[in-house]
Design an enzyme around this catalytic site. Structure first.
Site, PDB file in Angstrom:
ATOM      1  N   ASN A 197      23.071   5.630  69.454  1.00 33.90           N
ATOM      2  CA  ASN A 197      23.178   6.660  70.480  1.00 33.90           C
ATOM      3  C   ASN A 197      21.840   7.043  71.091  1.00 33.90           C
ATOM      4  OD1 ASN A 197      26.092   7.601  70.278  1.00 33.90           O
ATOM      5  ND2 ASN A 197      25.471   7.946  68.157  1.00 33.90           N
ATOM      6  N   GLU A 248      29.714  10.087  58.911  1.00 34.21           N
ATOM      7  CA  GLU A 248      29.014  10.009  60.192  1.00 34.21           C
ATOM      8  C   GLU A 248      28.340   8.637  60.309  1.00 34.21           C
ATOM      9  OE1 GLU A 248      27.493  10.013  63.576  1.00 34.21           O
ATOM     10  OE2 GLU A 248      28.632  11.819  63.048  1.00 34.21           O
ATOM     11  N   ASP A 268      31.170   3.950  59.310  1.00 30.31           N
ATOM     12  CA  ASP A 268      32.226   4.063  60.309  1.00 30.31           C
ATOM     13  C   ASP A 268      33.447   4.746  59.692  1.00 30.31           C
ATOM     14  OD1 ASP A 268      33.570   3.034  62.964  1.00 30.31           O
ATOM     15  OD2 ASP A 268      34.919   2.449  61.342  1.00 30.31           O
ATOM     16  N   GLY A 269      34.055   5.681  60.441  1.00 33.30           N
ATOM     17  CA  GLY A 269      35.149   6.478  59.895  1.00 33.30           C
ATOM     18  C   GLY A 269      36.328   5.656  59.429  1.00 33.30           C
ATOM     19  N   ASP A 319      37.199  14.058  64.325  1.00 34.85           N
ATOM     20  CA  ASP A 319      36.406  14.580  65.449  1.00 34.85           C
ATOM     21  C   ASP A 319      35.353  13.549  65.840  1.00 34.85           C
ATOM     22  OD1 ASP A 319      35.558  16.359  67.384  1.00 34.85           O
ATOM     23  OD2 ASP A 319      34.231  17.444  66.038  1.00 34.85           O
TER      24      ASP A 319
END
Length: 648
Positions: free
Chosen positions: A265, A348, A373-374, A391
């Site tokens: 990111n 996260e 990774d979720g 979320d």
């Protein structure tokens, strides 16, 4: 024989250029040129994604635009380069193009973000649909097509220079192709895992443009030609190195305490007197927020606190919660405060965000954080939970793999018998077949009982899903017995507005989950609604009127806000809203006005306060909803939409 002879004549032209001692006397330098050109192309492609992501997101749509644009540039470069080499097989021409492309790439960190904002500023006034797609495409065309077109001429030119006879042409062309491919592989991994996380996108552009610059300079110095060209390009490169990293992506922001990048990111941390915010996009979205005062935030995190109660866990009972998309841990902190016996595990994917959480956001010391990774975490996790919060957002879009029937089935399988999943849904729209309908219908196809509650003052909707038929009843009967007065008022609002969801037929699956397209549609609608005022000025008064509106914008908005604010207060008196509420509103307005120095901000705060008031004064909800309608009517009538960052 004729063709072989022709090739030999063309090659003779190259050997003449190196009659002294030229780097081209050996094919090694040609192979190195192909290697580093391939490396630079891929590095620029990855750099392009990071340059565009803070403004347009890093979705599959944006990646498609980047790859497609670069392929167009390379194809045109291949065609033109081959024809140019046949017409005039002079290596000077090739290495001159390499020098020009090097300087252009070095200038991208200096000019790129201004070009993106300039293109976006023009398009928001002229384009009604697909703004992000068109803006990203035009930005790519303007910034990246020319240098990659020049680099596209490298391979056909080098084939012309290196093939001396048909006997070994296959070997030579194969070696060139291998060099290009190996360079491209390194140019793919090096920026992603080394240069961008370590030194950022701007310096990554400068590193690989510097490699191209050295290629061209070494050739011309060895040939003892073009000293002016070499000096000018070197000087321009130095200027770009000095200027390229001076301003960040959000160069207009004055209160950033951090701006940087991770493997996943673009990241910025913004702080003011009331809160600290994490964003992964400079224009849209707030990924995480923490309030300086340790109480309810008035945002969706608060409403998600109803999940433990729906799962049958009171304030002091123990239980287990999993957060997929931990961010900076706002929800974990709320759980620590209001459900201190709840064991929280957060997942996260971005380790840099976890570090920022510890540095700037007062991260929960109790919560266990896993950087993974979720969905992949669910695949290996053997535990079950009372609450699972989903979320996870990828900048301003939802990861498709965490929006499908298969994913929500995995979530259900990790819940205890009475467990509850809570999902934060943003991107509000009224269009049929919107992304919220797709998500809600998908979840309703997996869970037997699904409930929605809107978060006042935001575009957020909290979705609660469970297999327990008694969840709503036990929540309605238990929230009033809590010890915390703030929670009781909050849960009273949740209880009144908790709406069973009626499932439809819109489904997302691993095979078909167009969440990025659906999300882009909502963002387009958002942009158009908030810019309608300025588009109308541009239509009626042209660019002059538009520029005047920008210069007077604060004054105009302040006038409207003052007018609206006064009417809200006056209407409140007419509607017999309790004097203590109005007094608190007016005091709050004056405090904000004194602190910010502008009445505009004060009245915006006034509006937000009114939106939150029903949480504390339930019996006046209808009256205050009428006050809110006054606000909305004035916005529509004047065309001025007050911009607030969406809490994603």
């Amino acid at each position: 024989m004729g063709e072989a002879g022709s090739t030999g004549n063309n090659t003779h032209n190259i050997t003449q250029t190196g009659s002294r001692k030229s780097v081209l006397n050996s094919k090694l330098y040609l192979y190195l040129t192909e290697f580093f050109a391939g490396m630079a192309v891929m590095a620029v492609e990855l750099g392009a994604s990071r340059l565009l992501a803070p403004y347009f997101s890093s979705s599959q749509i944006v990646w498609t635009i980047i790859i497609g644009t670069i392929m167009i540039a390379m194809a045109l470069g291949n065609v033109w380069g081959g024809r140019s080499a046949d017409k005039n097989p002079d290596p000077d021409r090739l290495y001159r193009r390499i020098l020009i492309s090097a300087v252009w790439i070095a200038a991208i960190p200096v000019c790129g973000k201004y070009i993106i904002l300039g293109i976006s500023g023009v398009l928001v006034l002229t384009v009604n649909n697909n703004f992000l797609v068109i803006a990203a495409f035009l930005a790519c065309m303007v910034i990246f097509v020319f240098p990659l077109f020049l680099l596209g001429t490298v391979t056909p030119s080098l084939v012309k220079y290196s093939v001396q006879s048909l006997d070994d042409s296959g070997k030579t062309v194969g070696t060139l192709g291998a060099c290009n491919t190996i360079g491209s592989i390194i140019g793919t991994f090096l920026p992603t895992f080394v240069t961008i996380p370590a030194v950022g996108t701007a310096i990554t552009f400068l590193i690989f443009s510097g490699i191209l610059l050295v290629l061209g300079l070494v050739y011309f110095i060895s040939e003892r030609r073009r000293p002016v060209l070499c000096g000018v390009t070197a000087a321009l490169f130095i200027v770009c190195c000095c200027l390229g990293n001076l301003n960040g992506f959000a160069f207009w922001e004055k209160n950033l305490v951090y701006e940087g990048e991770s493997v996943y990111n673009y990241l910025q941390v913004k702080e003011d007197d009331e809160k600290t915010i994490l964003s992964t996009n400079v224009l849209f979205g707030v990924q995480s927020m923490t309030m300086k005062e340790k109480n309810l935030t008035g945002m969706y995190y608060d409403y998600a606190l109803a999940a433990p109660m729906l799962a049958g866990i009171s304030e002091n009972e123990s239980g287990d919660a999993l957060i997929l998309g931990m961010g900076t841990g706002t929800y974990a902190r709320q759980c620590d405060t209001y459900f201190p016996s709840l064991n929280v595990t957060g997942v996260e994917i971005d380790e840099k965000i976890t570090k920022l959480a510890n540095q700037y956001f007062d991260a929960s010391e109790k919560a266990k954080v896993v950087n993974y990774d979720g969905r992949a975490y669910l695949n290996v996790d053997q535990n079950n939970y009372d609450v699972i919060m989903v979320d996870a957002y990828q900048d301003i879009t939802i990861p498709f793999q965490m929006s499908s029937v298969e994913f929500f089935t995995d979530v259900k399988n990790h819940l205890n018998t009475n467990g509850v999943m809570v999902v934060n849904i943003n991107m509000h729209t009224e269009k049929e077949g919107n992304i919220n309908q797709y998500l809600s219908d998908t979840i309703a196809s997996v869970f037997d009982y699904v409930y929605l509650v809107e978060v006042p003052g935001t575009t957020n909707v909290e979705l609660f899903a469970t297999m327990n038929p008694e969840a709503e009843k036990q929540f309605q009967g238990s929230y009033a017995s809590g010890n915390n007065g703030q929670l009781r008022s909050l849960f009273a609002s949740v209880a009144k507005n908790l709406t069973p969801y009626e499932a439809g037929d819109y489904l997302l699956t691993d095979d078909k989950a167009p969440v990025e397209v659906l999300g882009m549609q909502v963002i387009d609608d958002l942009i158009q609604s908030e810019l309608s005022y300025y588009k109308e000025i541009f239509k009626n008064e042209g660019i002059g009127g538009l520029l005047n509106s920008f210069s007077d914008g604060t004054v105009q908005e302040e006038k409207v806000l003052i007018e609206v604010g006064k009417e809200i207060v006056d209407s409140g008196k007419q509607l017999s809203v309790p004097a203590e509420i109005l007094e608190k509103i007016i005091v709050e307005k004056k405090e904000v006005e004194a602190r910010t120095g502008t009445k505009a901000k004060a009245f915006l705060k006034l509006h937000l306060l009114i939106k939150e008031t029903p949480l504390r004064h339930r019996k006046w909800r209808k009256e205050i909803e009428l006050l809110d309608q006054h606000w909305h009517q004035h916005q529509v009538a004047t065309g001025i939409m007050i911009s607030r960052r969406r809490h994603i």
